[in-house]
Write a protein that holds these residues in place. Structure first.
Motif, short mmCIF file in Angstrom:
data_model
loop_
_atom_site.label_atom_id
_atom_site.label_comp_id
_atom_site.label_asym_id
_atom_site.label_seq_id
_atom_site.Cartn_x
_atom_site.Cartn_y
_atom_site.Cartn_z
N ALA A 76 0.81 -1.22 0.00
CA ALA A 76 0.00 0.00 0.00
C ALA A 76 0.85 1.27 0.00
CB ALA A 76 -0.94 0.00 1.21
N PHE A 77 1.97 1.27 0.69
CA PHE A 77 2.80 2.47 0.76
C PHE A 77 3.51 2.73 -0.56
CE2 PHE A 77 1.79 1.84 5.11
CZ PHE A 77 1.87 3.08 5.71
N THR A 78 4.03 1.66 -1.18
CA THR A 78 4.64 1.83 -2.49
C THR A 78 3.61 2.27 -3.51
OG1 THR A 78 6.35 0.17 -2.04
CG2 THR A 78 5.86 0.63 -4.35
N LEU A 79 2.43 1.68 -3.47
CA LEU A 79 1.39 2.03 -4.44
C LEU A 79 0.93 3.47 -4.26
CD1 LEU A 79 -0.43 1.18 -6.75
CD2 LEU A 79 -1.99 0.16 -5.08
N THR A 80 0.90 3.94 -3.03
CA THR A 80 0.54 5.35 -2.79
C THR A 80 1.52 6.28 -3.49
OG1 THR A 80 -0.48 4.83 -0.66
CG2 THR A 80 0.23 7.11 -1.00
N ALA A 81 2.81 6.01 -3.34
CA ALA A 81 3.82 6.82 -4.01
C ALA A 81 3.73 6.66 -5.52
CB ALA A 81 5.21 6.43 -3.52
N PHE A 82 3.57 5.43 -5.97
CA PHE A 82 3.52 5.14 -7.40
C PHE A 82 2.33 5.84 -8.06
CE2 PHE A 82 2.94 2.11 -11.04
CZ PHE A 82 4.18 2.33 -11.63
N HIS A 83 1.20 5.86 -7.39
CA HIS A 83 0.01 6.56 -7.89
C HIS A 83 0.35 7.99 -8.26
CE1 HIS A 83 -3.54 9.14 -7.28
NE2 HIS A 83 -4.25 8.14 -7.77
N ASP A 84 1.09 8.67 -7.40
CA ASP A 84 1.43 10.07 -7.65
C ASP A 84 2.51 10.20 -8.71
OD1 ASP A 84 -0.45 10.75 -5.80
OD2 ASP A 84 0.97 11.23 -4.21
N LEU A 85 3.51 9.33 -8.68
CA LEU A 85 4.57 9.39 -9.69
C LEU A 85 4.01 9.23 -11.10
CD1 LEU A 85 7.23 7.20 -7.86
CD2 LEU A 85 7.41 9.66 -8.27
N VAL A 86 3.08 8.30 -11.25
CA VAL A 86 2.48 8.05 -12.56
C VAL A 86 1.49 9.15 -12.94
CG1 VAL A 86 1.02 6.47 -13.88
CG2 VAL A 86 2.81 5.57 -12.39
N GLY A 87 0.63 9.51 -12.01
CA GLY A 87 -0.38 10.53 -12.31
C GLY A 87 0.22 11.88 -12.65
N LEU A 88 1.27 12.27 -11.95
CA LEU A 88 1.90 13.56 -12.20
C LEU A 88 2.66 13.58 -13.52
CD1 LEU A 88 3.19 14.19 -8.58
CD2 LEU A 88 1.58 15.68 -9.80
N SER A 89 3.33 12.47 -13.85
CA SER A 89 4.14 12.43 -15.07
C SER A 89 3.33 12.03 -16.30
CB SER A 89 5.30 11.45 -14.91
OG SER A 89 4.83 10.11 -14.80
N GLY A 90 2.21 11.34 -16.08
CA GLY A 90 1.41 10.83 -17.20
C GLY A 90 1.99 9.58 -17.81
#
Length: 236
Positions: free
Chosen positions: A160-174
């Protein structure tokens, strides 16, 4: 009527082992999430970073000055409860990844996109055995379902913690690929962010800088760097 604001009630902030993770105590009270779960994080390093945010608060608590706490709250209250839905939502970026949609002109932009983005697609193909293919234009072109399933499975396996970070990394960069590249230290986060903005940078070179757009991009870069740091602290 003035808006109610939370006031500091504690004198000391401490990190304590709790089960398989670490919690934070304000005097003798555990920090809790908005959903009232105890805030337990997977690493002492992340717990210390969160404790520092609470210790730095003045008389009035300012949640905007506590990004690590907010991300941990999201991991516990939101992502843990909806892990499958969040994972599939993020993985869906692979079927329309920024790196796969190329301009058909002018030649200088086409060349820059290829030089910047092709190595990232090559890295993803080598790292995951999943090749995403670039296309010209902005019309959606479905990717190979087998490649998408491989990438999706890697996202689903995140905690869950990795996915939380990954959600933002992907969403912000597209870009799903850039998100993975950030997690696996393919390049510095600032460099990766710059690579996600090839089109915008090229436009600035042609027509000049839009200060409002530049300010927004700088804010998003800060969020991108935070997501990477949150992930790195969580896995220490």
């Amino acid at each position: 009527m003035s808006e109610w604001k939370a006031k500091r009630f504690w004198k000391t902030v401490n990190v304590v082992p709790s089960g398989t993770g670490y919690g934070i105590r304000l005097d003798d009270r555990p920090v809790r999430t908005p959903a009232k779960s105890e805030l337990i994080v997977p690493s002492e390093a992340l717990a210390q970073a969160i404790a520092l945010e609470w210790d730095d608060q003045g008389e009035i608590v300012n949640p905007l000055s506590m990004p690590m706490t907010r991300s941990a709250n999201a991991a516990i209250d939101k992502v843990t409860a909806q892990h499958a839905e969040v994972a599939d939502l993020v993985a869906a970026y692979g079927d329309a990844d920024l790196l796969c949609y190329r301009a058909d002109g002018p030649a200088s932009l086409v060349k820059r996109q290829a030089e910047t983005w092709d190595p990232l697609l090559d890295w993803a193909a080598d790292r995951f055995g999943a090749r995403l293919l670039p296309v010209s234009g902005v019309m959606h072109s479905p990717q190979n379902p087998k490649a998408l399933m491989v990438l999706t499975q890697n996202v689903r396996e995140m905690d869950a913690f990795t996915l939380t970070a990954f959600h933002d990394l992907v969403g912000l960069s597209g870009s799903l690929v850039i998100g993975f590249a950030a997690l696996y230290n393919y390049a510095d986060p600032v460099v990766l962010w710059g690579w996600s903005r090839v089109d915008e940078t090229w436009q600035e070179e042609q027509w000049g800088v839009d200060e409002e757009a530049r300010e927004l991009a700088e804010h998003k870069l800060g969020e991108f760097e935070h997501a990477k740091r949150f992930h790195d602290l969580a896995i220490k």
